[in-house]
Design a protein around this motif. Sequence first.
Motif, short mmCIF file in Angstrom:
data_model
loop_
_atom_site.label_atom_id
_atom_site.label_comp_id
_atom_site.label_asym_id
_atom_site.label_seq_id
_atom_site.Cartn_x
_atom_site.Cartn_y
_atom_site.Cartn_z
N ASN A 1 0.85 -1.25 -0.14
CA ASN A 1 -0.06 0.02 -0.07
C ASN A 1 0.67 1.13 -0.06
O ASN A 1 1.49 1.49 0.88
N LEU A 2 0.86 2.10 -1.09
CA LEU A 2 1.54 3.06 -1.43
C LEU A 2 0.60 4.27 -1.77
O LEU A 2 -0.13 4.09 -2.52
N PRO A 3 0.43 5.68 -1.00
CA PRO A 3 -0.19 6.59 -1.39
C PRO A 3 0.22 7.57 -2.38
O PRO A 3 -0.18 8.57 -2.90
N PHE A 4 1.34 6.88 -3.11
CA PHE A 4 1.82 7.75 -4.43
C PHE A 4 2.33 6.37 -5.56
O PHE A 4 2.49 5.30 -5.00
N ASP A 5 2.59 6.91 -6.66
CA ASP A 5 3.05 6.23 -7.67
C ASP A 5 4.45 5.95 -7.71
O ASP A 5 5.23 7.06 -7.23
N LEU A 6 5.12 4.89 -7.86
CA LEU A 6 6.53 4.65 -7.99
C LEU A 6 7.00 5.39 -9.14
O LEU A 6 6.37 5.00 -10.19
N ASP A 7 7.76 6.40 -9.31
CA ASP A 7 8.30 7.10 -10.47
C ASP A 7 9.45 7.58 -10.28
O ASP A 7 10.05 8.36 -9.08
N PRO A 8 10.66 7.37 -11.01
CA PRO A 8 11.84 7.65 -11.09
C PRO A 8 12.14 9.30 -10.80
O PRO A 8 13.01 9.78 -10.46
N LYS A 9 11.07 9.97 -11.38
CA LYS A 9 11.07 11.44 -11.28
C LYS A 9 10.39 12.01 -10.38
O LYS A 9 9.96 13.12 -10.18
N ILE A 10 10.06 11.14 -9.39
CA ILE A 10 9.12 11.83 -8.23
C ILE A 10 9.96 12.69 -7.46
O ILE A 10 10.96 12.78 -7.19
N ASP A 11 9.18 13.59 -6.84
CA ASP A 11 9.59 14.82 -5.72
C ASP A 11 9.45 14.24 -4.56
O ASP A 11 8.62 14.19 -3.95
N CYS A 12 10.65 13.81 -4.00
CA CYS A 12 10.82 13.17 -2.58
C CYS A 12 10.32 14.17 -1.49
O CYS A 12 10.06 13.65 -0.37
N ASN A 13 10.20 15.53 -1.66
CA ASN A 13 9.94 16.40 -0.74
C ASN A 13 8.38 16.74 -0.65
O ASN A 13 8.00 17.39 0.10
N SER A 14 7.65 15.89 -1.51
CA SER A 14 6.27 16.30 -1.58
C SER A 14 5.48 15.29 -0.97
O SER A 14 6.05 14.11 -0.80
#
Length: 119
Positions: free
Chosen positions: A106-119
């Motif tokens: 269960n993740l509240p976001f998509d795994l994406d190499p371009k994800i903003d880790c601060n958001s």
Amino acid sequence: MEKKVVGLLLSMMILSLLDGTSKASQINDITCAQAGQLVLPCVPFLQGIGSEQPSTSCCSGAKSVVEGASSTQNRRDLCQCLKKVSSLITINPDRAKQLPKLCNVNLPFDLDPKIDCNS
């Protein structure tokens, strides 16, 4: 045989990178290097090599890492750690997005190499 050798060399490269960048910080008692070792079995699936399904060891490792990162700061640190590694290997973005569902993580976001880790 050639794929196994490439996979082994890639695994060794990732582990050495993680060991060098793990600092002294911990992610709920899981260091960056330990988290990397747990998700290492996911690399072939994430690269689109082999099976259309992640391995049992991949899913087990992914669950352990997600369970270990319980606070916002833990998740940000872990995101930065894994993002650094993903920049060195070619990851299929569609496979990355499929991984949580296929592993029942269960993740509240998509795994994406371009994800903003601060958001």
